[in-house]
Design a protein around this motif. Structure first.
Motif, PDB file in Angstrom:
ATOM      1  N   GLU A 155       1.936   2.068  -3.372  1.00  0.00           N
ATOM      2  CA  GLU A 155       0.637   2.302  -4.368  1.00  0.00           C
ATOM      3  C   GLU A 155       0.471   3.950  -3.955  1.00  0.00           C
ATOM      4  O   GLU A 155      -0.051   4.729  -4.749  1.00  0.00           O
ATOM      5  CB  GLU A 155      -0.511   1.559  -3.940  1.00  0.00           C
ATOM      6  CG  GLU A 155      -0.106   0.248  -4.626  1.00  0.00           C
ATOM      7  CD  GLU A 155      -1.396  -0.764  -4.432  1.00  0.00           C
ATOM      8  OE1 GLU A 155      -2.585  -0.257  -3.952  1.00  0.00           O
ATOM      9  OE2 GLU A 155      -1.309  -1.904  -4.787  1.00  0.00           O
ATOM     10  N   SER A 202       0.946  -1.476   0.157  1.00  0.00           N
ATOM     11  CA  SER A 202      -0.146   0.030  -0.054  1.00  0.00           C
ATOM     12  C   SER A 202       0.893   1.288   0.034  1.00  0.00           C
ATOM     13  O   SER A 202       0.345   2.262  -0.580  1.00  0.00           O
ATOM     14  CB  SER A 202      -0.929  -0.054   1.138  1.00  0.00           C
ATOM     15  OG  SER A 202      -1.765  -0.970   1.242  1.00  0.00           O
ATOM     16  N   GLY A 220      -1.911   0.430  -9.425  1.00  0.00           N
ATOM     17  CA  GLY A 220      -2.950   0.654  -8.543  1.00  0.00           C
ATOM     18  C   GLY A 220      -3.563   2.221  -9.035  1.00  0.00           C
ATOM     19  O   GLY A 220      -4.706   2.422  -8.599  1.00  0.00           O
ATOM     20  N   LYS A 276      -5.586   3.450  -0.293  1.00  0.00           N
ATOM     21  CA  LYS A 276      -4.491   2.614  -0.299  1.00  0.00           C
ATOM     22  C   LYS A 276      -3.885   2.812   1.187  1.00  0.00           C
ATOM     23  O   LYS A 276      -3.290   1.899   1.737  1.00  0.00           O
ATOM     24  CB  LYS A 276      -3.440   3.213  -1.160  1.00  0.00           C
ATOM     25  CG  LYS A 276      -3.736   3.143  -2.687  1.00  0.00           C
ATOM     26  CD  LYS A 276      -4.193   1.749  -3.241  1.00  0.00           C
ATOM     27  CE  LYS A 276      -5.102   1.820  -4.481  1.00  0.00           C
ATOM     28  NZ  LYS A 276      -4.454   2.271  -5.459  1.00  0.00           N
TER      29      LYS A 276
END
Length: 433
Positions: free
Chosen positions: A54, A51, A110, A374
Motif C-alpha cells: 500500500e 502495508s 488503499g 501505512k
C-alpha cells in the motif's frame, strides 16, 4: 456547507469508505485467527506485508494524481479495487491467497484514503473554506463511521459470519465508487468555484482562479518548472520540517495500528471478554473523537499545529501506559476519551501540515500522509506479531507508549524547523487578463 450538493456527496462517499474500513481493519486479525487459523506471527506478517504494497501504490498514485486534470477517476478506480479486495475476503480462506489478494487489491485500493484527503483540500480551496476546519469536519465523518462500524462488524460476525461482513464491505465500496464518479464535481473546473461566498472572488475572476492553482482551461499556462514534478521528482522540496512531521505521523499511527490490531485479541484472549466489547470500545472512542476533531481544526491556527501535535503525543503516551493496567470493562471505557483526544489530532492536523509544506502538490502531500499511515501499519504488524508471540498481547501497549513518547520529541523539534510559507488562498482575487 451542508446545502452544497458537492459537500453532501463528499460526506456520503467519505462515510461509505469509512464504514468499509471500519468493517475490515479491526476484524482482520480476528478473521485470520479464527477463520484462517493463523498464528500471531502470521497475523503480524500479514499486516506488515500488505502495508508495504500500500505504501508503494500510495506514493505513485499521489504523484501521478497531481498531474491529472480530474482526481475523481482515481477515486473511482481505488474504490473498485477495495470492493475486489473485500470480495476476496468473502470467499477465500487460504492464508497465502488472502495475502496475495490483499496486497494487490487493498494495496491499490488503499490509495483512496489519501486521494480523499487531496480532493477535500481542493474542494476547500475552491469553496474558500478554511482548510484545517474543512478537513477536520470531513475527518469527523470518518470518526462517525467508526462509531457505527466496529460494533456493527462484530455483531455481524456473531450473528451471521465473516462472509456476510465482507460482502457488505464490498457493497459499501461499490457505493463509494458510484458517489465519486457521479456525485463529485471537478474542483478545478470554473463551475466548481461558483459556490464561493460573494466576498471571496469577483464574478469575472472566476474563470482564471477556479481552484488552488488557477487551472482553468483559458488561464495562462503554467511554466514547466512550476508544474507538479510527477513520479521522478516526487520527493523534491521535502525539508526538515516535512521529515519531522512524517516521522511523528509514522510513530503515532504505528501505535494506533498496533492498538487496532491488538485490541480484539487482547480483549478476547487475555481478558476473556467478548469480541462485541472490543467493537464497543472502538465505537466509543470514535464517538468522542467527532467533536474533538472539529475543535482541533478550529484551534489549529490559534494554538499552533505543532503544539496540538505535542499535546496529542502526551495524551497518547498516558493512554498506552494506563491501558495494560485496565482489566475491567469500566476502566477500559473510562480510558477512551483520552484515546480519542490524541487520535482527533493525529488523524487530522498532520495532513494539513504536509499539504501546507508542499504548495501545489496536494496529491503528493496527501499520499505521503497516507503512506506514513501505512508505514505505521507495517510497523504495527511487525511489533504485534513478534511481541505478542513472545510476551503476550498486553505487553504490546508498552511498546505503543514508547513510540508515542518518541513522537513527542519530534513534535517538540518542530519548533526549531523553519515554517513553510502557506500557498496563496484560493479566495484571493486574480486580475483578468
Amino acid at each position: 456547507m451542508l446545502t452544497d450538493p458537492a459537500v453532501l456527496n463528499l460526506i456520503a462517499a467519505t462515510a461509505a469508505v469509512g464504514v468499509a474500513g471500519a468493517f475490515v481493519v479491526p476484524t482482520t486479525s480476528l478473521f485470520l485467527s479464527e477463520a484462517v487459523t493463523a498464528t500471531p506471527l502470521m497475523v503480524g506478517l500479514f499486516f506488515a506485508v500488505r502495508s508495504v504494497a500500500e505504501i508503494g501504490t500510495d506514493i505513485v498514485v499521489g504523484a501521478v494524481s497531481d498531474r491529472l486534470r480530474n482526481r475523481r477517476t482515481i477515486l473511482v478506480l481505488t474504490a473498485l479495487f477495495n470492493a475486489c479486495g473485500a470480495l476476496c475476503y468473502t470467499f477465500l480462506r487460504d492464508y497465502y491467497l488472502l495475502l496475495l489478494s490483499g496486497m494487490v487489491c487493498f494495496g491499490l485500493g488503499g490509495a483512496c484514503f489519501g486521494q480523499l484527503f487531496a480532493y477535500t483540500r481542493e474542494l476547500a480551496d475552491a469553496r474558500g473554506v478554511d482548510a484545517p476546519f474543512f478537513n477536520g469536519f470531513l475527518r469527523s465523518v470518518t470518526s462517525l463511521a467508526w462509531v457505527v462500524g466496529p460494533p456493527l462488524a462484530f455483531w455481524t460476525i456473531a450473528t451471521w459470519s465473516f462472509t456476510a461482513l465482507y460482502a457488505s464491505t464490498a457493497a459499501l465500496s461499490l457505493l463509494a465508487a458510484a458517489l465519486c464518479g457521479w456525485g463529485l464535481p471537478d474542483p478545478k473546473a470554473s463551475g466548481a468555484a461558483k459556490a464561493l461566498p460573494e466576498k471571496a472572488l469577483p464574478e469575472k475572476a472566476l474563470p482564471e482562479k477556479a481552484g488552488p492553482e488557477g487551472s482553468a482551461a483559458d488561464a495562462t499556462p503554467e511554466p514547466a518548472e512550476d508544474r507538479p514534478p510527477g513520479m521522478l521528482g516526487m520527493f523534491r522540496g521535502l525539508g526538515r520540517r516535512t521529515a519531522l512531521v512524517l516521522g511523528a505521523v509514522v510513530l503515532l499511527l504505528g501505535a494506533n495500528a498496533m492498538y487496532q490490531i491488538n485490541l480484539p485479541l487482547y480483549v478476547t484472549e487475555d481478558l476473556g471478554m467478548s469480541p462485541q466489547f472490543a467493537g464497543l470500545l472502538l465505537g466509543v472512542s470514535a464517538f468522542v473523537e467527532i467533536p474533538l476533531m472539529v475543535l482541533a481544526g478550529v484551534w489549529a491556527e490559534r494554538v499552533g499545529k505543532q503544539w496540538l501535535m505535542f499535546a496529542a503525543t502526551v495524551c497518547a503516551t498516558l493512554f498506552f501506559v494506563l491501558l495494560p493496567l485496565a482489566d475491567t470493562r469500566p476502566f477500559l471505557l473510562a480510558l477512551q476519551p483520552l484515546n480519542a483526544a490524541w487520535a482527533a489530532v493525529a488523524l487530522n492536523i498532520p495532513v494539513v501540515m504536509l499539504q501546507d509544506s508542499l504548495p501545489g502538490r496536494i496529491g503528493t502531500a496527501s499520499a505521503l500522509y497516507s503512506s506514513a499511515f501505512k508505514a505505521g501499519m507495517f510497523l504495527g504488524g511487525l511489533v504485534v506479531g513478534t511481541v505478542a508471540t513472545w510476551t503476550g498481547y498486553g505487553q504490546v501497549f508498552w511498546v505503543c507508549a514508547g513510540l508515542t513518547a518518541v513522537a513527542g520529541v519530534l513534535a517538540l523539534l518542530l519548533r526549531t524547523a523553519p515554517e513553510v510559507p502557506s500557498p496563496v488562498p484560493a479566495s484571493t482575487p486574480t486580475p483578468t487578463p
